[in-house]
Write an enzyme that holds these catalytic residues in place. Structure first.
Site, PDB file in Angstrom:
ATOM      1  N   LYS A 555     -18.495   0.891   9.573  1.00  0.00           N
ATOM      2  CA  LYS A 555     -18.153  -0.495   9.267  1.00  0.00           C
ATOM      3  C   LYS A 555     -17.754  -1.245  10.523  1.00  0.00           C
ATOM      4  O   LYS A 555     -18.085  -2.413  10.696  1.00  0.00           O
ATOM      5  CB  LYS A 555     -17.037  -0.537   8.245  1.00  0.00           C
ATOM      6  CG  LYS A 555     -17.468  -0.118   6.864  1.00  0.00           C
ATOM      7  CD  LYS A 555     -16.356  -0.297   5.848  1.00  0.00           C
ATOM      8  CE  LYS A 555     -16.846  -0.035   4.431  1.00  0.00           C
ATOM      9  NZ  LYS A 555     -17.097   1.398   4.178  1.00  0.00           N
ATOM     10  N   ARG A 665      15.094  -2.995  13.804  1.00  0.00           N
ATOM     11  CA  ARG A 665      13.943  -2.638  14.629  1.00  0.00           C
ATOM     12  C   ARG A 665      13.623  -3.722  15.631  1.00  0.00           C
ATOM     13  O   ARG A 665      12.696  -3.596  16.419  1.00  0.00           O
ATOM     14  CB  ARG A 665      12.710  -2.393  13.738  1.00  0.00           C
ATOM     15  CG  ARG A 665      12.852  -1.211  12.801  1.00  0.00           C
ATOM     16  CD  ARG A 665      11.497  -0.743  12.264  1.00  0.00           C
ATOM     17  NE  ARG A 665      10.705  -1.816  11.683  1.00  0.00           N
ATOM     18  CZ  ARG A 665      10.807  -2.211  10.415  1.00  0.00           C
ATOM     19  NH1 ARG A 665      11.668  -1.614   9.607  1.00  0.00           N
ATOM     20  NH2 ARG A 665      10.061  -3.190   9.957  1.00  0.00           N
ATOM     21  N   ASN A 760       8.804   6.104   8.031  1.00  0.00           N
ATOM     22  CA  ASN A 760       9.518   7.010   7.134  1.00  0.00           C
ATOM     23  C   ASN A 760       8.584   8.010   6.492  1.00  0.00           C
ATOM     24  O   ASN A 760       8.881   9.195   6.390  1.00  0.00           O
ATOM     25  CB  ASN A 760      10.202   6.214   6.020  1.00  0.00           C
ATOM     26  CG  ASN A 760      11.382   5.419   6.527  1.00  0.00           C
ATOM     27  OD1 ASN A 760      11.790   5.579   7.677  1.00  0.00           O
ATOM     28  ND2 ASN A 760      11.922   4.564   5.683  1.00  0.00           N
TER      29      ASN A 760
HETATM   30  O1  DUT Z   1       8.343   1.805   0.380  1.00  0.00           O
HETATM   31  C1  DUT Z   1       9.334   1.701   1.125  1.00  0.00           C
HETATM   32  C2  DUT Z   1       9.900   0.470   1.453  1.00  0.00           C
HETATM   33  C3  DUT Z   1      10.945   0.450   2.320  1.00  0.00           C
HETATM   34  N1  DUT Z   1      11.448   1.591   2.830  1.00  0.00           N
HETATM   35  C4  DUT Z   1      12.564   1.557   3.768  1.00  0.00           C
HETATM   36  C5  DUT Z   1      12.049   1.222   5.138  1.00  0.00           C
HETATM   37  C6  DUT Z   1      12.404  -0.202   5.298  1.00  0.00           C
HETATM   38  O2  DUT Z   1      12.604  -0.541   6.623  1.00  0.00           O
HETATM   39  C7  DUT Z   1      13.676  -0.296   4.517  1.00  0.00           C
HETATM   40  C8  DUT Z   1      13.983  -1.694   4.088  1.00  0.00           C
HETATM   41  O3  DUT Z   1      12.969  -2.210   3.280  1.00  0.00           O
HETATM   42  P1  DUT Z   1      12.455  -3.690   3.474  1.00  0.00           P
HETATM   43  O4  DUT Z   1      11.586  -4.003   2.310  1.00  0.00           O
HETATM   44  O5  DUT Z   1      13.559  -4.608   3.695  1.00  0.00           O
HETATM   45  O6  DUT Z   1      11.516  -3.615   4.751  1.00  0.00           O
HETATM   46  P2  DUT Z   1      11.825  -4.049   6.218  1.00  0.00           P
HETATM   47  O7  DUT Z   1      11.333  -2.985   7.109  1.00  0.00           O
HETATM   48  O8  DUT Z   1      13.230  -4.386   6.393  1.00  0.00           O
HETATM   49  O9  DUT Z   1      10.927  -5.316   6.450  1.00  0.00           O
HETATM   50  P3  DUT Z   1      11.260  -6.797   6.015  1.00  0.00           P
HETATM   51  O10 DUT Z   1      11.322  -7.586   7.255  1.00  0.00           O
HETATM   52  O11 DUT Z   1      10.148  -7.228   5.152  1.00  0.00           O
HETATM   53  O12 DUT Z   1      12.538  -6.793   5.286  1.00  0.00           O
HETATM   54  O13 DUT Z   1      13.464   0.556   3.424  1.00  0.00           O
HETATM   55  C9  DUT Z   1      10.896   2.792   2.512  1.00  0.00           C
HETATM   56  O14 DUT Z   1      11.339   3.823   2.977  1.00  0.00           O
HETATM   57  N2  DUT Z   1       9.846   2.825   1.668  1.00  0.00           N
END
Ligand code: DUT
Ligand code: MG
Length: 822
Positions: A555, A665, A760
DNA sequence: AGTCAGGTGCG
DNA sequence: CGCACC
DNA sequence: GACT
């Protein structure tokens, strides 16, 4: 994650957990010959020819597509059915009781019930799966699959010649071609052992396995039983139609050759009403149900006869239904003002990504000349001849050299190929790390050793220019990333367009709820995105990269040469897609519910607020849709955090709050704010519950918290709070997550809540491969996962307190939070 | 042919 | 068990 | 879909 939607983004994660219902288990081709993806032309071949070639392939791909489509729909239907999809009546309410005015021969009682019966999906977990568990339980060691698997692999490694597929002489087509396309020549070197594995080799090489419609559908599921379909054109020359006809037959339809005894007339999409009028005795059709060929497909998908009156199934040019269009005319469904827009591709340029999904309902397919021509021609000759291109292409020097940033652990994470046993290799020119070793050192006693013995000998061949390199790069997650995206992702990356297109594919599979393809595409995209130095143009090149297999490699080449993917042309693009995206961003709304609403005719948020029944959360989420869907600037996250921390301190000065998630992060923007709440000396989250309760009530009083979406305070389990908040003066509504964590689990929780999700998962996957289990509470060892895949043993806690130690135990290099974007 | 992370709450 | 969420 |  800022702008980049793929990793971690809500959409990206939107696939749901398996629930074994969606365990697609579709086909999968195992690649054996390195160049199985190879197209007949070589690099030097002029672009024109390449394009021409792809065009020729169109017909065939169409077929593939058809397959995919059916497969996908089959999965999908379950979700939809479960979602109370209403077969015929698009009106808002009344769930059961589908009214099928026309197709009542077989009234379908209550769809919900029916469906469950209809889907005999017997999961059959198949026992004895734990082949790769290193610390296998005694009985689990009886691994069998390894043998055959290994054998296959060996052969794979030996083949050196490249297979070419014959360019298809345009006019010809159908099954001949299909066969042709799949035909392959057996690599010389492998021919010796060909006998024993020939079948598998063949399977592996051909582009894809096509399931023969040999399956038997339970009578109760035969929704077409008693019906007779008359097709126009009424032949099965076109392979795709043949397939559909076969499918319809499977579901009880009778294929009739005359209009006299037909109940339904299924008209090819490419034909218009004026075309079919010419058919002899067409007058008979007046009393029959005339629909396009979308109708049977959809009906099968939903396991019920749909209302043939829907505009979606109307034959182009068909005299509109006396304009008495039933109740509520669903605007978008039929509207589609300019249904002729089409415009295949050409200039391209348009952002493939989001909105481009400008298809047309009734006429989604482009002309695609080839594919199913109405006239009853018959496939003619076709002189299939296979070309063997002997190319002594040396293994690509690439492999690990690809690019700079690589670290060993990166390699782990992602592929965890043979983590622990990742043997030796190094210089040993024979790359072979082929890994077979993995199993050999481990334990053969039970019984299957015999075979294992014979297989190991040969092997040393290079052949696989593929991702040999065991550890070196296998990406995973290295990249710091957050802020660079503005410039980088857009302009910098030479593969931007490719990524864009692949992302569309990914989106497509997301809509279809195909978990594994979604992750496969996600991974592929991620690795492609990491190729910042050069543009990946050819299939070989792409194939070299981790997580890009033959199919995506192909692709990619196509995208680069034609700037487009044919697959997308007819795969995607329904006008309702935008609505789907709209709905999916509502909290507590997933594919299932969104599709259900769409099928009920809802198209806007207002529709939902007024006509649909919503949960409290959904309503809140819609009412503040714009706030809640916009990302939070880092600075605001900081302010929010300060606010909460201050209040928390007032409640209990010993409690610590740390902002995790994308903020930790280093992201510039966040989708929400994630707090990790802990307190020294705590050993259970229940110790923190009282604190939480007061904190929450305080925050409500201060008008900081404005909604609670969910709250869990189970003992022993991690408890968490999900809600909405806003900065006092009257800031935007924001999503807030609080995770209560006892000190003893702090490290694990930190890893969990810092993410990203892909990171994760790879870490957890790695843990699993090492016989351990990682979750938000800690790292456990001696985990026994036996049969059913369910953990038999919880395992013994190894570490939970320290984030770093968990990394250590896992043998993974420490990664700063900012390095956890995968 | 099996795996692809691992958990929660709700209906 | 499916769905939705982290 | 990719990898084992
Ligand atoms: O399916 C999932 C979703 C999230 N997490 C963990 C990693 C993630 O960093 C944390 C917080 O989730 P969130 O939805 O807030 O993601 P984020 O990494 O903080 O990104 P965002 O900027 O969208 O909040 O929970 C998992 O382990 N599995
Ligand atoms: Mg977050």
């Amino acid at each position: 994650m800022a702008s980049v939607p793929s990793p971690g983004s809500r959409v990206a994660r939107r696939y749901k957990k398996p629930g074994r219902l969606f365990d697609t288990l579709l086909t999968q081709s195992t690649r054996i010959v390195p160049s199985s993806f190879r197209s007949p032309m070589d690099e030097e071949q002029p672009l024109q020819e390449k394009i021409a070639f792809f065009n020729q392939l169109d017909a065939l791909d169409k077929l593939d597509e058809e397959d995919d489509r059916i497969d996908a729909r089959e999965q999908q239907h379950r979700a939809k059915c479960k979602a109370f999809f209403q077969p015929a009546v698009p009106t808002v309410k009344e769930k059961g009781n589908p009214i099928n005015p026309l197709s009542s021969p077989r009234p379908h009682p209550e769809p919900r019930r029916t469906t469950s019966v209809l889907t005999p999906t017997a999961p059959t977990p198949a026992p004895g799966g734990s082949a790769e568990i290193i610390k296998a339980t005694p009985e689990a060691t009886t691994i069998d699959s390894t043998t055959s698997r290994t054998r296959r692999r060996l052969i794979a490694d030996t083949s050196t010649s490249f297979i070419a597929e014959t360019p298809i002489p345009d006019s010809t087509r159908p099954r001949v071609l299909t066969t042709l396309r799949r035909s392959i020549t057996m690599p010389v070197s492998a021919s010796a052992s060909a006998a024993e594995q020939s079948p598998s080799a063949t399977t592996a090489l051909r582009k894809r396995k096509r399931s023969s419609s040999g399956k038997v559908i339970p009578e109760s599921a035969q929704i077409f039983r008693g019906l007779s379909f008359f097709y126009i054109p009424n032949d099965d020359v076109a392979p795709a139609r043949k397939l559909r006809i076969a499918k319809a037959k499977d579901y009880g339809a009778e294929w009739v050759r005359s209009l006299h005894n037909a109940t339904h007339v299924i008209v090819d999409k490419h034909l218009s009403y004026s075309d079919i009028q010419k058919i002899p005795e067409f007058g008979l059709a007046a009393s029959l149900i005339v629909v396009n060929d979308e109708y049977p497909i959809d009906s099968i998908s939903f396991r019920t006869l749909l209302n043939p009156d829907q505009s979606r199934y109307r034959v182009t040019g068909f005299p509109s239904p006396t304009s008495e269009s039933t109740v509520i005319t669903i605007s978008s469904r039929d509207s589609e003002p300019s249904l002729q827009v089409k415009e295949p591709k050409s200039a391209g340029r348009q952002s493939a990504r989001k909105q481009d999904t400008e298809g047309s309902e009734g006429t989604p397919r482009q002309e695609d000349s080839s594919f199913e021509n109405p006239r009853p021609t018959k496939t003619t000759q076709a002189g299939p001849f296979e070309i063997q291109i002997q190319s002594s292409v040396p293994p690509h020097p690439t492999a690990q050299t690809t690019d700079g940033p690589k670290d060993e652990l990166t390699s782990y994470i992602e592929l965890l190929q043979q983590y622990k046993d990742l043997p030796l290799d190094h210089e040993e020119d024979d790359d072979i790390q082929s890994t077979k070793d993995a199993q050999e050192d481990s334990d053969p006693e039970p019984g299957s050793e015999d075979e294992r013995a014979r297989k190991k000998p040969a092997t040393r061949s290079r052949a696989s220019l593929k991702k040999t390199i065991p550890f070196e790069d296998r990406f995973a997650c290295n990249r710091g990333g957050t802020k660079d995206n503005p410039a980088s992702s857009a302009a910098n990356n030479p593969n931007a367009r490719t990524i864009e297109v692949l992302q569309s594919m990914c989106d497509y599979y997301t809509k279809i709820n195909d978990r594994w393809r979604i992750t496969a595409y996600r991974k592929a995209i991620t690795t492609l995105r990491q190729q910042t130095t050069k543009k990946i143009t050819t299939a070989e090149e792409a194939y070299t990269l981790p997580n890009i297999g033959s199919r995506i490699a192909r692709k990619i080449e196509e995208i680069c040469t034609t700037n487009n993917l044919r697959r997308l042309q007819y795969a995607n693009l329904e006008p309702t897609d935008k609505v789907l995206d709209l709905f999916l961003k509502i909290h507590d709304v997933g594919l299932s519910r969104a599709n259900k609403w769409i099928s009920q005719g809802h198209r806007t948020l207002e529709d939902l607020l007024t006509k649909a029944d919503l949960s409290a959360n959904q309503r809140i989420s819609i009412e503040h849709y714009s706030d809640l869907t916009s990302r939070i600037p880092r600075s605001e996250v900081t302010q929010l955090a300060a606010f909460v921390q201050r209040e928390a301190f007032l409640v209990d000065p010993d409690v610590e709050l740390l902002v995790g998630g994308s903020y930790r992060r280093g992201s510039d923007t966040s989708g929400d704010i994630d707090f990790i709440v802990t307190k020294r000396g705590t050993t259970s989250c229940s110790d923190l519950v009282p604190f939480m309760n007061s904190l929450i009530s305080v925050l409500y009083k201060k008008n900081f918290l404005v909604a609670t979406l969910s709250q869990s305070r189970r003992e022993g389990e991690g408890s968490k709070f999900l809600g909405c908040c806003r900065l006092p003066p009257g800031g935007k509504w924001r999503r807030i997550d609080l995770l209560l964590v006892p000190e003893t689990e702090y490290g694990a929780a930190l890893i969990y809540f810092t993410g990203n999700d892909i990171f994760n998962r790879s870490l957890r996957l790695l843990a699993g491969k090492k016989g351990m289990r990682l979750n938000q509470r800690g790292l456990f060892r001696d985990v026994m996962r036996g049969r059913g895949r369910v953990g038999v043993t919880e395992g013994e806690l190894v570490e939970g307190r320290s984030e770093r130690r968990i990394f250590e135990v896992l043998g993974v290099r420490w990664r700063e939070p900012s390095e956890r974007w995968c």
